[in-house]
Design an enzyme around this catalytic site. Structure first.
Site, mmCIF file in Angstrom:
data_model
loop_
_atom_site.group_PDB
_atom_site.id
_atom_site.type_symbol
_atom_site.label_atom_id
_atom_site.label_comp_id
_atom_site.label_asym_id
_atom_site.label_seq_id
_atom_site.Cartn_x
_atom_site.Cartn_y
_atom_site.Cartn_z
ATOM 1 N N SER A 33 0.777 -0.844 -0.245
ATOM 2 C CA SER A 33 -0.149 0.129 0.202
ATOM 3 C C SER A 33 0.787 1.293 0.367
ATOM 4 O O SER A 33 1.358 1.137 -0.901
ATOM 5 C CB SER A 33 -1.447 -0.307 1.134
ATOM 6 O OG SER A 33 -2.174 1.234 1.569
ATOM 7 N N ASP B 15 -8.429 0.521 -8.219
ATOM 8 C CA ASP B 15 -8.795 0.712 -6.205
ATOM 9 C C ASP B 15 -9.100 2.300 -6.137
ATOM 10 O O ASP B 15 -8.182 3.443 -7.113
ATOM 11 C CB ASP B 15 -6.514 0.940 -6.613
ATOM 12 C CG ASP B 15 -6.096 0.570 -5.336
ATOM 13 O OD1 ASP B 15 -6.619 1.183 -3.904
ATOM 14 O OD2 ASP B 15 -5.123 0.797 -4.976
ATOM 15 N N HIS C 131 -7.769 -2.282 -3.692
ATOM 16 C CA HIS C 131 -7.377 -1.878 -3.128
ATOM 17 C C HIS C 131 -5.765 -2.825 -3.324
ATOM 18 O O HIS C 131 -6.819 -4.188 -2.783
ATOM 19 C CB HIS C 131 -6.711 -1.019 -2.188
ATOM 20 C CG HIS C 131 -5.998 -0.787 -1.516
ATOM 21 N ND1 HIS C 131 -4.832 0.154 -2.483
ATOM 22 C CD2 HIS C 131 -5.157 -0.501 -0.074
ATOM 23 C CE1 HIS C 131 -3.931 0.306 -1.162
ATOM 24 N NE2 HIS C 131 -4.090 0.254 0.092
#
Length: 419
Positions: free
Chosen positions: A272, A367, A395
């Site tokens: 991330s 995402d 995501h």
């Protein structure tokens, strides 16, 4: 990446790949704690998947019922965080009892459940740079680390908590880099092992990656887990875009100096927000890495003001931009939106125009946190890249992503880098 003329609605007119409707929408979980639990978190909690991995549904149902009944909608409030603490403490006590009775397996599971409760208690974000941003959440973080150490004491391959000297520290950087290490040979091993440096994200930190570390160990690789600038215990100056380069230099120098890691087989995996650093380090430290994985990464379009104006309504469980502003060392969301792209974009700063080590890009095409455009644009610059994008996924490209990541890691690790 789409046109940028002004649209009728006042937007820039960029055609985001996630689609205009999804981009403009405000997801229902932002309507308060009841909506967060019922529309977003209850299902993953029941399946014991992120962010509830290592946990148990029964630990959370009563907590969220309490929060809902008391209309506790502010995730940054002491009332939110404190609602979790009694459950975490009770689980820890049960773990202590299991360990005392000679059942380390049950003790570890109970400790990890407690750690999961502490994790959700400290959501959405903590930092100590330049100062602790939320005292109750920081207390939950410290408790989580203590309990995680208890769990790790029961494992056949132990956890090493190490403060690496930040030899390249400069300016406002602090002097030690806290890391977790698990080496396939154990603490006393002098044999060199390939290693994966796991760079954590905005809200997932060192004690939140047990399963990944076990995957590395099962393949004979050491796990080195480290937090990224602006989060948790990271000592790097969050306001300095060059601080991560110094951070990784200190870490890699230390790894080489120990003699316990095969330095021709060191790989990075950034998760991330950590994906930004996986992209950056793939360029800035390309000669020292055999490969890098950037999963769910933002590096340029994520910092676009138009994107940031809508990101708070997307899939992050709480507001995203206040946490991101603090993480990047800005004093306000307004200053962050105004200045972050020029200061931190890997395109604006020229990083991605350099050659890189092998770089794998992983994400879902829908995402709503880190736009897929950021992964796609990297093919236009520097060295050739590799990627696997998952159509319709959000995501990080879950739940399909790991089936592509681990085979890629195995193939890259099979060909060590010549130093």
């Amino acid at each position: 990446m789409g046109s940028k003329g002004a649209g009728k609605d006042g937007s820039s007119g960029r055609n985001w790949i996630m689609g205009t409707q999804a981009f403009e929408a405000r997801m229902p979980h932002h309507d308060g704690i009841k909506a967060l639990w019922e529309t977003k978190w209850k299902f993953p909690c029941s399946k014991v998947v992120y962010p509830f991995h290592d946990g148990a549904y029964e630990d959370f149902e009563a907590i969220f019922n309490h929060l809902i009944q008391n209309n506790t909608n502010d995730g940054t409030s002491p009332e939110y965080t404190n609602a979790f603490i009694p459950v975490a403490e009770a689980l820890t006590a049960q773990g202590d009892a299991a360990l005392a009775s000679g059942n380390p397996t049950s003790a570890s599971a109970l400790y990890l459940r407690a750690c999961t409760v502490y994790r959700i208690a400290r959501f959405p974000y903590i930092t100590a740079f330049p100062e602790i941003n939320n005292a109750p959440k920081w207390a939950a973080w410290e408790a989580q680390k203590r309990v995680y150490t208890k769990a790790a004491s029961t494992w056949s391959i132990p956890l090493e908590e190490i403060d690496v000297p930040h030899a390249h520290a400069k300016g406002n950087d602090r002097g030690a880099i806290p890391i977790y290490v698990r080496h396939p040979g154990g603490k006393s091993s002098t044999e060199k092992a390939p290693a994966v440096i796991l760079m954590t994200g905005l809200d997932g930190y060192r004690p939140d990656n047990t399963v990944r570390c076990e995957e590395f160990l099962s393949r004979g690789w050491a796990a080195v887990v480290v937090e990224i600038p602006g989060t948790a215990d990271c000592p790097a100056d969050s306001a300095d875009p060059e601080s991560p380069d110094r951070l990784w230099s200190s870490l890699l120098d230390w790894m080489e100096g120990t003699g316990r890691f095969e330095m021709g087989s060191v790989m990075v995996w950034g998760l991330s927000s950590g994906g930004y650093y996986a992209i950056r380090v793939a360029h800035t430290h390309r000669e020292r890495l055999v490969g890098s994985i950037a999963q769910g990464a933002g590096c340029h379009y994520f910092y676009d003001r138009e994107w940031l104006e809508k990101a708070d309504g997307h899939e992050y469980p709480f507001q995203l931009t206040p946490a991101m502003a603090m993480k990047h060392g800005f004093k306000s969301v307004g200053e962050y939106k105004e200045g972050v792209q020029k200061k931190f974009s890997l395109l604006e700063t020229g990083i991605i125009q350099q050659p890189s080590t092998r770089l794998l890009l992983i994400n879902g095409t829908l995402d709503g946190l880190m736009p897929i455009e950021d992964s796609m644009m990297l093919f236009e610059y520097g060295s050739p890249k590799e990627a696997r994008f998952f159509t319709g996924a959000l995501h990080m490209g879950y739940p399909m992503a790991n089936a592509s990541v681990y085979p890629w890691m195995e193939s890259v690790m099979a060909t060590p880098k010549k130093n």
